[in-house]
Design an enzyme around this catalytic site. Sequence first.
Site, PDB file in Angstrom:
ATOM      1  N   TYR A  57      -3.888   5.648  11.561  1.00  0.00           N
ATOM      2  CA  TYR A  57      -3.151   5.314  12.789  1.00  0.00           C
ATOM      3  C   TYR A  57      -3.833   5.992  13.975  1.00  0.00           C
ATOM      4  O   TYR A  57      -3.579   7.156  14.279  1.00  0.00           O
ATOM      5  CB  TYR A  57      -1.692   5.766  12.706  1.00  0.00           C
ATOM      6  CG  TYR A  57      -0.858   5.117  11.629  1.00  0.00           C
ATOM      7  CD1 TYR A  57      -1.272   3.945  10.994  1.00  0.00           C
ATOM      8  CD2 TYR A  57       0.353   5.671  11.241  1.00  0.00           C
ATOM      9  CE1 TYR A  57      -0.501   3.357  10.003  1.00  0.00           C
ATOM     10  CE2 TYR A  57       1.134   5.077  10.251  1.00  0.00           C
ATOM     11  CZ  TYR A  57       0.711   3.933   9.637  1.00  0.00           C
ATOM     12  OH  TYR A  57       1.476   3.354   8.657  1.00  0.00           O
ATOM     13  N   SER A 150       1.278   3.128  -1.353  1.00  0.00           N
ATOM     14  CA  SER A 150       1.761   2.154  -0.376  1.00  0.00           C
ATOM     15  C   SER A 150       1.046   0.829  -0.606  1.00  0.00           C
ATOM     16  O   SER A 150      -0.145   0.811  -0.943  1.00  0.00           O
ATOM     17  CB  SER A 150       1.473   2.679   1.041  1.00  0.00           C
ATOM     18  OG  SER A 150       1.917   1.779   2.026  1.00  0.00           O
ATOM     19  N   LEU A 201      12.510  -3.182  10.207  1.00  0.00           N
ATOM     20  CA  LEU A 201      13.136  -4.045  11.221  1.00  0.00           C
ATOM     21  C   LEU A 201      12.263  -5.263  11.500  1.00  0.00           C
ATOM     22  O   LEU A 201      12.387  -5.898  12.542  1.00  0.00           O
ATOM     23  CB  LEU A 201      13.389  -3.255  12.511  1.00  0.00           C
ATOM     24  CG  LEU A 201      14.459  -2.154  12.411  1.00  0.00           C
ATOM     25  CD1 LEU A 201      14.524  -1.345  13.701  1.00  0.00           C
ATOM     26  CD2 LEU A 201      15.820  -2.752  12.073  1.00  0.00           C
TER      27      LEU A 201
END
Length: 319
Positions: A57, A150, A201
Amino acid sequence: MQKRTLGKSDVQITPILMGTWQAGKKMWKGIEDADSIKTIRAAFEAGITTIDTAEVYGEGHSEQIVAEALSDVRDRVEYATKVFSNHLKYDQVITACDRSLKNLKTDYIDLYQIHWPSGAFNSETVPIEETMKALTFLKEQGKIRAIGVSNFSKTQLAEASKYGRIDSLQPPYSLFWRKIETDAMPYCIENNISILAYSSLAQGLLTGKFAADQRFDPEDNRAKNKLFQGENFKHAQQALEKLRPIADRHNSTLAQLALAWLIAQPQSNAIAGARYPKQATDNALAAELKLSADEIAEIDAIGRIVTDHLDDNPVMWNW
């Protein structure tokens, strides 16, 4: 916020986690460091103590921002970070972990995760046994407290588990993206592996804030997100309209409703990103929203307005 045990480890996490992909800036538009620091701090003050980041990131920038926000309360937070698919050889894992420790200004990482399986994004193929050997060594050294993966399938998760204890799986999972339910979730339940859902979300889609004519900057990763395109986006708008009355009954937002549904699923916890402090504070309140079994089933059915039309590809983006 009442904490939960991460897998079979001694790490305690909050059911809502603070996601910090956006704090790295790369692949996001309009992100300011000062806002990211305030937002991460607001999440902590609202009761979210588990922070998820990754070396990729912003090439470590997100990790550095997390440290900037929370170093003074390090003993009260849990750091989860990840090693990328191009650093999965034994020595590369050790080096990457040391780099993340430096970025995070800490001497231990609570949860260290393989970000993507070996070979992803044209990376070199490395035997999972070699990567797990390095992670186990880091755990023995005390540099990491738990190991996670992940974007692994059930098959990949089971293979990795042959070489060491895996305490978490981080998949894309939300009311609008539910591939894990028919793949790895049963394995996670059987083996007490915590699910840390990212894009919980649906990258903001479940907030209901995007109009039908929404267009994203080509540099924004959501421009390639399948849920924001064509018929998928239309189905999402239909589902959101059906969710609004349920949210209203609870005096909650659509986002809070979606997060409450998610953390009510077996083994499941929700990573929720935020750009601004109020969003982080609102996300934390989702942990207090209690849904009845009938409401969970009703929300489940509404989500299928979207998911029943998706193909079998487990990757959410057209990269």
